[in-house]
Design a protein around this motif. Structure first.
Motif, PDB file in Angstrom:
ATOM      1  N   ALA A  21      13.313  66.598   6.437  1.00 18.95           N
ATOM      2  CA  ALA A  21      13.702  67.604   5.675  1.00 18.95           C
ATOM      3  C   ALA A  21      13.943  67.525   4.184  1.00 18.95           C
ATOM      4  CB  ALA A  21      15.138  67.757   6.314  1.00 18.95           C
ATOM      5  N   SER A  22      14.044  66.392   3.590  1.00 19.83           N
ATOM      6  CA  SER A  22      14.141  66.300   2.177  1.00 19.83           C
ATOM      7  C   SER A  22      12.765  66.408   1.593  1.00 19.83           C
ATOM      8  CB  SER A  22      14.635  64.733   1.900  1.00 19.83           C
ATOM      9  OG  SER A  22      15.855  64.629   2.173  1.00 19.83           O
ATOM     10  N   VAL A  23      11.570  66.057   2.233  1.00 21.18           N
ATOM     11  CA  VAL A  23      10.283  66.264   1.798  1.00 21.18           C
ATOM     12  C   VAL A  23      10.016  67.802   1.846  1.00 21.18           C
ATOM     13  CG1 VAL A  23       7.943  66.243   2.438  1.00 21.18           C
ATOM     14  CG2 VAL A  23       9.215  64.143   2.263  1.00 21.18           C
ATOM     15  N   ASP A  24      10.578  68.381   2.720  1.00 20.46           N
ATOM     16  CA  ASP A  24      10.244  70.050   3.028  1.00 20.46           C
ATOM     17  C   ASP A  24      11.127  70.711   1.717  1.00 20.46           C
ATOM     18  OD1 ASP A  24       8.690  69.745   5.228  1.00 20.46           O
ATOM     19  OD2 ASP A  24      10.167  70.200   6.552  1.00 20.46           O
ATOM     20  N   ASP A  25      12.532  70.317   1.608  1.00 15.90           N
ATOM     21  CA  ASP A  25      13.189  70.768   0.523  1.00 15.90           C
ATOM     22  C   ASP A  25      12.500  70.569  -0.947  1.00 15.90           C
ATOM     23  OD1 ASP A  25      14.982  71.739   2.242  1.00 15.90           O
ATOM     24  OD2 ASP A  25      16.221  69.736   1.948  1.00 15.90           O
ATOM     25  N   ILE A  26      11.877  69.283  -1.104  1.00 12.57           N
ATOM     26  CA  ILE A  26      11.200  69.245  -2.430  1.00 12.57           C
ATOM     27  C   ILE A  26      10.159  70.068  -2.617  1.00 12.57           C
ATOM     28  CG2 ILE A  26      10.007  67.373  -3.575  1.00 12.57           C
ATOM     29  CD1 ILE A  26      12.026  65.163  -2.497  1.00 12.57           C
ATOM     30  N   LEU A  85      15.740  62.988 -18.794  1.00 10.78           N
ATOM     31  CA  LEU A  85      16.664  62.765 -19.774  1.00 10.78           C
ATOM     32  C   LEU A  85      17.568  63.759 -20.527  1.00 10.78           C
ATOM     33  CD1 LEU A  85      15.238  59.647 -21.527  1.00 10.78           C
ATOM     34  CD2 LEU A  85      16.763  59.594 -19.505  1.00 10.78           C
ATOM     35  N   LEU A  86      16.870  64.710 -20.655  1.00 12.51           N
ATOM     36  CA  LEU A  86      17.469  66.083 -21.452  1.00 12.51           C
ATOM     37  C   LEU A  86      18.299  66.512 -20.585  1.00 12.51           C
ATOM     38  CD1 LEU A  86      17.637  67.834 -23.947  1.00 12.51           C
ATOM     39  CD2 LEU A  86      15.637  69.181 -22.703  1.00 12.51           C
ATOM     40  N   SER A  87      18.024  66.989 -19.440  1.00  8.62           N
ATOM     41  CA  SER A  87      18.907  67.706 -18.112  1.00  8.62           C
ATOM     42  C   SER A  87      20.061  66.894 -17.776  1.00  8.62           C
ATOM     43  CB  SER A  87      17.965  68.024 -17.121  1.00  8.62           C
ATOM     44  OG  SER A  87      17.541  66.819 -16.376  1.00  8.62           O
ATOM     45  N   LEU A 157      12.147  72.717 -14.488  1.00  5.99           N
ATOM     46  CA  LEU A 157      13.136  71.876 -14.420  1.00  5.99           C
ATOM     47  C   LEU A 157      14.440  73.159 -14.490  1.00  5.99           C
ATOM     48  CD1 LEU A 157      15.046  69.711 -14.997  1.00  5.99           C
ATOM     49  CD2 LEU A 157      14.859  69.929 -17.508  1.00  5.99           C
ATOM     50  N   ASN A 158      13.985  74.117 -15.131  1.00  6.69           N
ATOM     51  CA  ASN A 158      15.500  75.076 -15.164  1.00  6.69           C
ATOM     52  C   ASN A 158      15.557  75.865 -14.092  1.00  6.69           C
ATOM     53  OD1 ASN A 158      17.135  76.502 -17.018  1.00  6.69           O
ATOM     54  ND2 ASN A 158      16.023  78.389 -16.831  1.00  6.69           N
ATOM     55  N   GLU A 163      19.720  70.254  -8.901  1.00  2.75           N
ATOM     56  CA  GLU A 163      19.913  69.296  -7.845  1.00  2.75           C
ATOM     57  C   GLU A 163      20.077  67.834  -8.625  1.00  2.75           C
ATOM     58  OE1 GLU A 163      18.245  69.716  -5.075  1.00  2.75           O
ATOM     59  OE2 GLU A 163      17.760  71.864  -5.053  1.00  2.75           O
ATOM     60  N   GLY A 164      19.982  66.796  -7.650  1.00  2.00           N
ATOM     61  CA  GLY A 164      20.353  65.664  -8.332  1.00  2.00           C
ATOM     62  C   GLY A 164      19.176  64.949  -9.070  1.00  2.00           C
ATOM     63  N   PHE A 165      19.711  63.953  -9.875  1.00  2.00           N
ATOM     64  CA  PHE A 165      18.603  63.272 -10.738  1.00  2.00           C
ATOM     65  C   PHE A 165      17.228  63.133 -10.016  1.00  2.00           C
ATOM     66  CE2 PHE A 165      16.732  60.026 -12.949  1.00  2.00           C
ATOM     67  CZ  PHE A 165      16.638  60.442 -14.192  1.00  2.00           C
ATOM     68  N   TRP A 166      17.309  62.408  -9.007  1.00  2.00           N
ATOM     69  CA  TRP A 166      16.091  61.895  -8.182  1.00  2.00           C
ATOM     70  C   TRP A 166      15.415  63.036  -7.511  1.00  2.00           C
ATOM     71  CZ3 TRP A 166      14.298  57.637 -10.052  1.00  2.00           C
ATOM     72  CH2 TRP A 166      15.277  56.572 -10.748  1.00  2.00           C
ATOM     73  N   SER A 167      16.113  64.081  -7.084  1.00  2.00           N
ATOM     74  CA  SER A 167      15.471  65.112  -6.588  1.00  2.00           C
ATOM     75  C   SER A 167      14.692  66.039  -7.857  1.00  2.00           C
ATOM     76  CB  SER A 167      16.430  66.074  -5.934  1.00  2.00           C
ATOM     77  OG  SER A 167      17.207  65.531  -4.779  1.00  2.00           O
ATOM     78  N   ARG A 168      15.500  65.985  -8.742  1.00  3.37           N
ATOM     79  CA  ARG A 168      14.747  66.619  -9.896  1.00  3.37           C
ATOM     80  C   ARG A 168      13.534  65.929 -10.293  1.00  3.37           C
ATOM     81  NH1 ARG A 168      19.843  66.973 -12.067  1.00  3.37           N
ATOM     82  NH2 ARG A 168      19.243  65.337 -13.893  1.00  3.37           N
ATOM     83  N   ALA A 169      13.521  64.564 -10.274  1.00  2.97           N
ATOM     84  CA  ALA A 169      12.396  63.761 -10.564  1.00  2.97           C
ATOM     85  C   ALA A 169      11.113  63.940  -9.617  1.00  2.97           C
ATOM     86  CB  ALA A 169      12.873  62.489 -10.806  1.00  2.97           C
ATOM     87  N   ALA A 170      11.472  64.007  -8.244  1.00  3.63           N
ATOM     88  CA  ALA A 170      10.591  64.025  -7.240  1.00  3.63           C
ATOM     89  C   ALA A 170      10.019  65.539  -7.475  1.00  3.63           C
ATOM     90  CB  ALA A 170      11.149  63.910  -5.829  1.00  3.63           C
ATOM     91  N   ILE A 171      10.789  66.647  -7.598  1.00  2.00           N
ATOM     92  CA  ILE A 171      10.311  68.039  -7.622  1.00  2.00           C
ATOM     93  C   ILE A 171       9.370  68.219  -8.769  1.00  2.00           C
ATOM     94  CG2 ILE A 171      10.899  70.232  -8.141  1.00  2.00           C
ATOM     95  CD1 ILE A 171      13.464  69.515  -6.441  1.00  2.00           C
ATOM     96  N   LEU A 172       9.851  67.693 -10.010  1.00  2.02           N
ATOM     97  CA  LEU A 172       8.831  67.880 -11.028  1.00  2.02           C
ATOM     98  C   LEU A 172       7.652  66.940 -10.877  1.00  2.02           C
ATOM     99  CD1 LEU A 172      11.647  67.889 -13.976  1.00  2.02           C
ATOM    100  CD2 LEU A 172      10.530  69.882 -12.857  1.00  2.02           C
ATOM    101  N   ALA A 173       7.735  65.872 -10.484  1.00  2.00           N
ATOM    102  CA  ALA A 173       6.513  65.145 -10.370  1.00  2.00           C
ATOM    103  C   ALA A 173       5.576  65.908  -9.345  1.00  2.00           C
ATOM    104  CB  ALA A 173       6.633  63.912  -9.543  1.00  2.00           C
ATOM    105  N   VAL A 174       5.954  66.357  -8.269  1.00  2.00           N
ATOM    106  CA  VAL A 174       5.040  67.288  -7.532  1.00  2.00           C
ATOM    107  C   VAL A 174       4.478  68.505  -8.046  1.00  2.00           C
ATOM    108  CG1 VAL A 174       5.282  68.946  -5.472  1.00  2.00           C
ATOM    109  CG2 VAL A 174       6.502  66.607  -5.013  1.00  2.00           C
TER     110      VAL A 174
END
Length: 314
Positions: A21-26, A85-87, A157-158, A163-174
């Motif tokens: 579910a987390s992967v789908d959400d990301i 870091l900015l966010s 990012l906007n 989202e949480g920090f690590w979710s943001r990181a994963a989403i932006l990496a994708v």
């Protein structure tokens, strides 16, 4: 023991479903974030093929690959940590940074229109110069891509800033990987399409040869269309970013007027209301982008460019 094993397997299944579910959400969030950066992506795809024009056919794909790797390094190793870091610590800076990027997009779009209207001699002068070496081409392309990639990542990012920090990181990496693969895969296809068409045109079959000649003839038109789409997309996205940014900063007049116009069009046009409302928003955003970009082009022309012309004459 069997009961304990069954419970453990149940726990593993629950965790697996949660992970899926987390992967789908990301993935879904990355898709939404990427859509907001469509205009910049179109411009990125439109700009890059120009860097391999006039080069030997066997060097086109290696150069595109080098530019793509440079773009991915920019996104993952420089831009991604910076925007995270900015966010995390200075989220209030996101809107002003987005607006600066939006103004830059407006400037780029308006400048390209100005070059088409009154600056064609620059293109002729550039064609008379010897083509630069491959390292210079890649460096210049990666530098331009850095600006566009930064804008893509900040726009994305906007969309997921809550989202949480690590979710943001994963989403932006994708987003970074997916957009890089999409853009440079498309660019690689474009730059080799004329070679494919040329080979097909030499085949014995009449229909295959005709199709190949059609591909060769179509490529200049495709590149010209991409250039126009890139200009329009920059003005649209840049203008929309500025409209939304001014609203978030407390200046509601322009955004409220546009939103009211969208509602009027939507309610008055029935089944086509959604499409026409989107068209109104896009057109209005592009006009705002063109107006802002024209002002910046005028300022730059009257200051920096004139100063450089005087220095060159001396």
């Amino acid at each position: 023991m069997a009961a304990g094993l069954a419970a453990l397997l149940d726990d593993v299944a629950v965790l697996a479903r949660a992970a899926a579910a987390s992967v789908d959400d990301i993935g879904a969030a990355a898709g939404r974030a990427s859509m907001k950066a469509t205009g910049v992506v179109v411009d990125d795809a439109a700009v890059t093929p120009q860097y391999v024009r006039g080069l030997a056919a066997e060097r086109e794909i290696p150069i595109v690959r080098r530019i793509a790797l440079g773009s991915l390094r920019n996104k993952l190793l420089v831009i991604l940590p910076a925007v995270l870091l900015l966010s995390q610590f200075l989220p209030w800076l996101l809107t002003p940074i987005l607006m600066i990027g939006g103004a830059y997009l407006c400037y780029e779009g308006a400048e390209k229109i100005w070059e088409k209207v009154g600056g064609g001699h620059h293109d002729a002068a550039a064609e008379d110069q010897a083509p630069p070496d491959e390292d210079t081409i890649v460096t210049g392309a990666v530098r331009t891509d850095f600006i566009l990639s930064a804008e893509i990542m900040v726009i994305s990012l906007n969309e997921v800033v809550d989202e949480g920090f690590w979710s943001r990181a994963a989403i932006l990496a994708v987003v970074a990987v997916a957009i890089t693969v999409l853009v440079y895969g498309f660019v690689g296809l474009i730059v080799k399409m004329d070679d494919v068409g040329l080979k097909l045109s030499q085949r014995p079959g009449r229909s295959v040869a005709r199709f190949g000649r059609g591909l060769v003839k179509a490529m200049p038109k495709l590149l010209a269309t991409l250039t126009v789409l890139g200009m329009a997309a920059m003005l649209w996205v840049g203008g929309h970013i500025l409209l939304v940014g001014t609203d978030e900063l407390g200046f509601h007049l322009l955004y409220d007027a546009l939103h009211h116009l969208e509602e009027v069009v939507h309610d008055a046009t029935g089944a086509l209301g959604g499409v026409l409302a989107w068209f109104v928003d896009t057109l209005a955003s592009a006009l705002v982008g063109l107006a802002v970009g024209a002002v910046i082009v005028a300022v730059v022309t009257l200051t920096i460019h004139r100063r450089r012309s005087r220095a060159g004459s001396h």
